[in-house]
Structures are given as C-alpha cells and as structure tokens.
Design a protein around this motif. Structure first.
Motif, PDB file in Angstrom:
ATOM      1  N   PRO A 278       0.587  10.236  30.310  1.00  0.00           N
ATOM      2  CA  PRO A 278       1.327  11.241  29.543  1.00  0.00           C
ATOM      3  C   PRO A 278       0.749  11.330  28.126  1.00  0.00           C
ATOM      4  O   PRO A 278       0.114  10.381  27.660  1.00  0.00           O
ATOM      5  CB  PRO A 278       2.754  10.691  29.494  1.00  0.00           C
ATOM      6  CG  PRO A 278       2.752   9.409  30.240  1.00  0.00           C
ATOM      7  CD  PRO A 278       1.349   9.002  30.510  1.00  0.00           C
TER       8      PRO A 278
ATOM      9  N   ILE B  58      -0.611  20.210  32.605  1.00  0.00           N
ATOM     10  CA  ILE B  58      -1.290  19.028  33.136  1.00  0.00           C
ATOM     11  C   ILE B  58      -2.807  19.183  32.994  1.00  0.00           C
ATOM     12  O   ILE B  58      -3.375  20.185  33.416  1.00  0.00           O
ATOM     13  CB  ILE B  58      -0.983  18.851  34.647  1.00  0.00           C
ATOM     14  CG1 ILE B  58       0.518  18.871  34.918  1.00  0.00           C
ATOM     15  CG2 ILE B  58      -1.654  17.593  35.192  1.00  0.00           C
ATOM     16  CD1 ILE B  58       1.233  17.624  34.517  1.00  0.00           C
TER      17      ILE B  58
ATOM     18  N   ASP C 239       0.615  18.043  28.313  1.00  0.00           N
ATOM     19  CA  ASP C 239       1.686  17.043  28.276  1.00  0.00           C
ATOM     20  C   ASP C 239       1.291  15.747  28.982  1.00  0.00           C
ATOM     21  O   ASP C 239       1.905  14.698  28.763  1.00  0.00           O
ATOM     22  CB  ASP C 239       2.938  17.605  28.958  1.00  0.00           C
ATOM     23  CG  ASP C 239       3.374  18.912  28.318  1.00  0.00           C
ATOM     24  OD1 ASP C 239       3.562  18.923  27.083  1.00  0.00           O
ATOM     25  OD2 ASP C 239       3.492  19.932  29.032  1.00  0.00           O
ATOM     26  N   ALA C 240       0.301  15.861  29.863  1.00  0.00           N
ATOM     27  CA  ALA C 240      -0.141  14.675  30.612  1.00  0.00           C
ATOM     28  C   ALA C 240      -1.471  15.005  31.257  1.00  0.00           C
ATOM     29  O   ALA C 240      -1.844  16.170  31.382  1.00  0.00           O
ATOM     30  CB  ALA C 240       0.879  14.314  31.695  1.00  0.00           C
TER      31      ALA C 240
ATOM     32  N   LEU D  70       7.966  15.641  33.909  1.00  0.00           N
ATOM     33  CA  LEU D  70       6.678  16.342  33.799  1.00  0.00           C
ATOM     34  C   LEU D  70       6.432  17.282  34.979  1.00  0.00           C
ATOM     35  O   LEU D  70       5.312  17.749  35.191  1.00  0.00           O
ATOM     36  CB  LEU D  70       5.540  15.315  33.715  1.00  0.00           C
ATOM     37  CG  LEU D  70       5.468  14.495  32.420  1.00  0.00           C
ATOM     38  CD1 LEU D  70       4.512  13.309  32.573  1.00  0.00           C
ATOM     39  CD2 LEU D  70       5.037  15.370  31.234  1.00  0.00           C
TER      40      LEU D  70
ATOM     41  N   ARG E  57       9.417  11.345  34.828  1.00  0.00           N
ATOM     42  CA  ARG E  57       8.995  11.501  33.443  1.00  0.00           C
ATOM     43  C   ARG E  57       9.292  12.892  32.883  1.00  0.00           C
ATOM     44  O   ARG E  57       8.838  13.225  31.789  1.00  0.00           O
ATOM     45  CB  ARG E  57       7.474  11.259  33.339  1.00  0.00           C
ATOM     46  CG  ARG E  57       7.039   9.862  33.736  1.00  0.00           C
ATOM     47  CD  ARG E  57       7.435   8.839  32.681  1.00  0.00           C
ATOM     48  NE  ARG E  57       6.954   7.524  33.012  1.00  0.00           N
ATOM     49  CZ  ARG E  57       5.900   6.924  32.438  1.00  0.00           C
ATOM     50  NH1 ARG E  57       5.239   7.538  31.497  1.00  0.00           N
ATOM     51  NH2 ARG E  57       5.539   5.721  32.817  1.00  0.00           N
TER      52      ARG E  57
ATOM     53  N   ALA F 117       3.873  23.429  37.473  1.00  0.00           N
ATOM     54  CA  ALA F 117       2.955  22.936  36.436  1.00  0.00           C
ATOM     55  C   ALA F 117       1.840  23.942  36.155  1.00  0.00           C
ATOM     56  O   ALA F 117       1.536  24.797  36.985  1.00  0.00           O
ATOM     57  CB  ALA F 117       2.354  21.603  36.881  1.00  0.00           C
TER      58      ALA F 117
ATOM     59  N   ALA G 149       5.168  20.621  33.696  1.00  0.00           N
ATOM     60  CA  ALA G 149       4.439  20.420  32.442  1.00  0.00           C
ATOM     61  C   ALA G 149       3.065  21.077  32.457  1.00  0.00           C
ATOM     62  O   ALA G 149       2.618  21.624  33.462  1.00  0.00           O
ATOM     63  CB  ALA G 149       4.302  18.923  32.184  1.00  0.00           C
TER      64      ALA G 149
ATOM     65  N   MET H 254       6.214  12.223  38.331  1.00  0.00           N
ATOM     66  CA  MET H 254       6.295  13.359  37.423  1.00  0.00           C
ATOM     67  C   MET H 254       7.754  13.778  37.216  1.00  0.00           C
ATOM     68  O   MET H 254       8.149  14.129  36.095  1.00  0.00           O
ATOM     69  CB  MET H 254       5.465  14.535  37.966  1.00  0.00           C
ATOM     70  CG  MET H 254       3.977  14.228  38.096  1.00  0.00           C
ATOM     71  SD  MET H 254       3.214  13.514  36.606  1.00  0.00           S
ATOM     72  CE  MET H 254       2.254  14.913  36.024  1.00  0.00           C
TER      73      MET H 254
END
Lengths: 394, 394
Positions: B55, B114, B25-26, B109, B107, B136, B112, B104
């Motif tokens: 991202p 990563i 995702d990023a 995230l 956003r 994450a 997410a 993060m």
C-alpha cells in the motif's frame, strides 16, 4: 547444437496445425523458449525483444534487434530476418512494432485473428500490439504452442540425453561430497564444478543454457542445490553452510539444460544409519516407486497414473502424505505439461518427456525424493538418468 | 545473506514515496527481483506466483503458494504472509487472486488506484486482476519502483562487492586459460569452476542466484562466456570449441549475481602480438576509457557522460564506431537503469551502481571491450572490479 532446418520446419507445421485448430491466422511469439524452438537461435541475453511471427500457413518471420542481426543470420533456421534499431552499420526502424506493422501488412494480416502467449506476454507489449494492429483480434494461443511441444523430436531427445548424462555426473560428485559430510553449499558446488568439466570437455558443441526473461538473460544451466534434514521441506531454498549429522537425510537436486532441454536428477541419501521412522519411510517410498513406475506407459492419462500412485501411498500407510503430483513434463522449460496429477486428462504418448518423482515430506524429520528423467516409449518408458535409486546410505 | 528488517523497511518507504508521487494507493508487485527486494525472500523457483501488495501507506502483505509458506516464514522480512493452495497441512484458498481479493477488501483497497509492472506482468495476470478488483483503476508504476532501486543501500553494496570479488577471480582464471590458448568453452568453464570454488569456500553464506521467470527458475549466476576474433561482434552468443590464433583478440564476459546483485567484468585480450590496425584500436579504446572515466561523478547526467564519450571517440578517429551506450545500471537485474546513453537525463547520484564499458566493434577483426563495475561516490566513483585494464597481451 542447432537443430537442422528440416527439424525446425516440422516444428512450424506442428504449431501451425494447432493454431488453425484454435482458429487464428497467425501467432506473435515472444517467449524466449518458444522463439528458440521455432528458430534454433538464442541471443542468450533477451535485453531486446525477440519476436517470431508464425502465420497459420506459410513461412515465419524473425524480428529482432540490429544488435542480434549478425549472430542470428549465422544460426537461425528462419531465414526471413528483419532487424529493428541500430547497431554499427545495421540500421532498421527504431522499434519492433514498426517492423511488425510492415510484416503484417505485407502478409495481409493487419486485421487478422492473432494468437499471443497470455501467460507470458507483458501488459505493455499487448497494449503495443493493439495500437499497432487496431483491426486485429487477439486471443491466447500459448496452449496451442505448448501442445505442439509435448512430443519431442529426435534433436530434442538427443539434447536431453546429454543433459541427463551431465546430471548423472553431477550427482556422482554430490553423493561423494555427502559421503564426506560436506555442507549443503559444498555439495552443490562440487556437483556444479563436475558438470562444468563434463560439459566443457565432452560436449563443448552443446549449449549449456537456460532462458531468461524480458529484462536480462540467465544462462548457466548446470545447476545443483542440496538441503539437509529439517531444511528439506523448504523444497527449493538456497543452500547454506549446514552439514548433515548421522541419521539425517540429505537431498540433492540437479537440473541441467543442454541446448535448452531440461533434465532433472534428485536423490535422497541416508547419512549413516537411519532411525526406525525414517528407515520405514525410505523403504515405503521405494516400494511406492516400484509399484507406480510400470504405469508410466502410452495410452494412460496422467490422472490414471496419479490414481495408481494414490492407491500405493494409501496401501503403504502414507495416504496423508500424497503430494499434489508425482512428476511433470520436461522440455525447454524445467516444469512443463503434462503434470502427473489428479486433474490432467492428457494421454501419455511416445516421445513425451517427464520426471518421475513420488516424494514423502514428513515434517518431523524432513523429506525423501528421488527424481528421474524419462521418455515415454512405444511400450512403456525409458529412464534417462542412471544414478542408483535404492536406499542410498553413505 | 538476507538484509535486516530495518533495511527492508527503508526500501518500502522509498517505493511508497514514489507510489504516492505517481498517485496510486497501492502496488501489486509480481516480478521476482521486486518481490525479493521488498521481502528479502526468494523461493528460487518461481513456478507459483509470488506477490507483494504494497500500500502507499502502511505494511505490505506477502501472497505465495502454500508450498513456500514454511520457507518464507523463516526468511521473509514481510511478516504478514498469506498462502494460497495446498501443501501437506498448509491449506489456503485455491488461487492467489482469492487471497488478493480478501487482502484488498480488508485494507479498503477494493476500488483503489493500483500500480502494476507493465513491462513484466503477463496479460492473463492483468485480466485476472481486473476480474478480481472490478472497481480498481490500474496504471503502470514499474518505473516508480525502479526509481526507488536506483540508489543502492549498504546491504546491496556489500553483496555487490562480493559479486565483484568472485567475478575478478573468474577473470583471473579466464586470462590464464586464454594464455594457454584454450577454446571459448574451456575459457568459459574454467572461469565458472573457479567462481564456484570461491563462492563455496569463501562466501557460502551468500546466495549465488539469479532470477527466473514465471514458468521456472534459473539460479546459477556465476556465469562466463568467451568469444574469439570474428565471433566477438556477435556480442552474446554461446561459446564454442573455437580456439584463438596469434594476432586475434579474445573477449571474456563474466557476470556474477550474489544475493541477487549483479556484477560485470569483461576483458579483451591480445593473443600474441597484434597486427597494426588492432593494436591502434586497442590503444585508442584505452585512451577513450582514460578520458571518459573522470566524468563518472555525481551531478552529471547520463547524457552528459555519453557526450564526453562521443567527443573522445571522434577525437581518436573512431566516431563511426560509437556504441549506443557506454555503460548501464547494475542491480537485481543485469541491465538496469540508468543507461549511459544519449537520451538519459537522469543525474548520477552517490550509491548508484553502473558498468563502465566503452567498446569498439570493428567488423574487419572483431571487437574490443573492457567492462568494470563501479559505484558512484560523493566525489567521483569507485571501481569495484580490479582486473588489470591495460593492453593485456598473453
């Protein structure tokens, strides 16, 4: 110039002392500065990992690519060299971790407590270590190694003196170029060309080198940059075609690294007569330097030195411009510990090498900073850079 | 020279394409070359971490120390700059990870997938990421980013052409010094001084810079070294005061980096008439180069190019001296992918930049290697270094 075997053996003993204090059985060292410190050998290009296994007791082992086997054998002070990979008729196991597994088994370190460089070692290397030595326990002993490097040995100080001599010559050339109102790039380049000349003609058996990272190498450590006026607060920025105008301050930074040892020489220069505010700031900075410099002596902590600086900044009316630190350690890295800042309780000792660089960054016109390299001595310190340190005006 | 916003935005899109293909995702980017690629900004000194959060969709965020806030705002093509730490009146949270946590969360995230740079990111940074983003999941997307960098954009090619022009000038100076029977150090330094002159007088708006590591910076990328005779098989070693004698071969290596883009120019030179074995080897190497060079064209894999080289080495009776590769990618690192070796199935594409450098390392007398920088074009390749490539004898 490669340090002799005795010097390097004393380094092993110093690091091993700290490793035992940290409770580890061995350290796997990968950072280029550190493998150089422990072996006297640099491949210059770190395209293939170079590892030193340093047990807490006994002799270290050098693991490097077959490509470097020939050159390391002619130079390294670690005699037990184990190559991996292939290069012409030099053939080892394919990967460094296969060699490492063998070394650790041979030394009875397969399930040991292993120190690593946590601030440097890449994630994938650590994963590989864990796969290779599944019974081992890992901890970060980067600081243990760094502590062993605080006090410099005679070989390091000799290299640093040469680095300072070359930096001084570079600064002379820079000051001349500033006097001629040359651009940032021209000043920088004039200093670098002069340093090349001095290195190649007077010190050709010294290494002019810096350290790269795990991908590639960077080597040419006779480096300068110069910034003018409102560009000074950028601190570090690539030089440009900008030229000074009268009344501005030009700041030149010189960094040299000889045999890996870094020196720093920075000077601010008034280009023509300065307006009153700048003149006052320059005089205040020189007064602050004069007041703080005597405090650079063994027995005081870095924080005490910084506190003396803080008081001096306030006394001269520049308390709002107190920098985060007024100097830093010099060694195989350009910025090492100790840091002359508020939070460092490290006690200064003879043989530690530092910069002394109080500064004033004043957004309305730029900034001011002289930086000198020095070594702490038994009863104070010795400045190793010798460029004039007064209110230089050209 | 900083690439324009459009160029940098196209880089984001290329990397994002690969990140999505890798299912993240990023990406949290820390390696100096990569943060420069994505922003156009380098602080030159990487004493404080510089991070880009990219991202998989949307705009990146730049996280850097307050010390760099001023300079990055004047240069960076990432406009969302979030400083940490304190510098004069610029005050952010104390640590980079506090800023990262905020970004993060903002956003969405926090939990997410990563991507990180597994071959570069130090263990302690990864631990910090895991503590900061406990929900994450991390994976190594260093290759995804590298794949996006294979094909160079117009700005990169322009920088590379300047890097090659400066390298050529350095080689001219080196050849002259070899002709005068100067030492390894003198040849190296002559090349470096000339390159300083060419850079500062003809290209002062270009950055002459290399990338450092997480501890400090190294910047002066106009670099040369020269090795004589039996020292050539060391491949990379600090130059010494050794001078050539007639019948020896001297090898000079020049690496330049302009706006971060690396060029390479290497030449072997016969010092006086060569003994028969050396003469024969030099002629064979030139024949191998002539046979292999036409294969450097789009559509072939690196392994196919290498196979052509293998056949040529065997045909000329030097099959035992086949090197592990005959060239490598050039970019923001000095040794990048693709590698012209046996195991690389990457297909050459227009815009990829490479060295072409078949060599012969023959222990009985040293070694031979010319290296040129080139770019793959629609119908073949274009050599970007222009020094004569024949049996140079001085």
């Amino acid at each position: 110039m490669i340090p002799d075997t005795e010097t390097v053996r004393a380094r092993w003993a110093r690091v091993q002392h700290h490793l035992r204090a940290d409770g580890v059985d061995a350290m796997v060292v990968v950072k280029p500065q550190n493998t150089f410190y422990l072996s006297g050998y640099t491949p210059m290009i770190y395209s293939h990992p170079v590892l030193v296994v340093l047990p807490a007791e006994g002799e270290p082992v050098f693991i490097l690519h077959a490509l470097r086997a020939h050159s390391s054998r002619t130079v390294s002070r670690i005699s037990d060299i184990r190559p991996y990979g292939r290069w012409a008729k030099e053939i080892g196991p394919d990967h460094w971790w296969q060699v490492l597994a063998g070394v650790m088994a041979e030394r009875g370190l397969g399930d040991a407590r292993i120190g690593i460089e946590g601030e440097f070692l890449p994630v994938n290397y650590q994963r590989r270590l864990e796969l290779t030595l599944p019974g081992a326990v890992f901890s970060d002993t980067g600081q243990a190694l760094m502590r062993a490097r605080y006090v410099k040995d005679a070989a390091e100080l000799e290299s640093l003196r040469v680095a300072c001599e070359i930096a001084d010559a570079g600064m002379d050339a820079a000051l001349e170029a500033v006097a001629a109102r040359r651009s940032e790039v021209e000043v920088s380049s004039a200093a670098m060309r002069t340093m090349q000349e001095v290195w190649s003609s007077l010190h050709p058996d010294r290494l002019a080198m810096d350290f790269g990272n795990l991908e590639g190498g960077v080597f040419n450590a006779l480096w300068a940059y110069s910034l003018v006026g409102d560009r000074v607060p950028m601190n570090s920025a690539p030089p440009t075609s900008r030229r000074p105008v009268d009344g501005e301050i030009q700041w030149t930074v010189i960094w040299t690294a000889i045999d890996g040892m870094h020196a720093e020489n920075e000077r601010s220069v008034a280009v023509g007569p300065l307006p009153a505010e700048r003149q006052r700031a320059f005089e205040a900075l020189l007064a602050i330097r004069a007041e703080v410099q005597p405090v650079l002596r063994p027995g005081l902590t870095c924080a005490e030195v910084y506190e003396a600086a803080r008081e001096s900044y306030v006394r001269h009316g520049y308390g709002d411009y107190l920098p985060g630190r007024i100097g830093h350690g010099l060694g195989l890295g350009p910025h090492e510990q100790p840091s002359l800042g508020p939070n460092d309780d490290l006690v200064l000792e003879p043989g530690m090498t530092l910069t002394f660089e109080p500064n004033l960054r004043i957004p309305s016109f730029g900034g001011l900073q002289h930086s000198d390299s020095l070594v702490i001595t038994e009863d104070g310190h010795e400045l190793l850079t010798h460029t004039r340190r007064d209110l230089i005006q050209v």
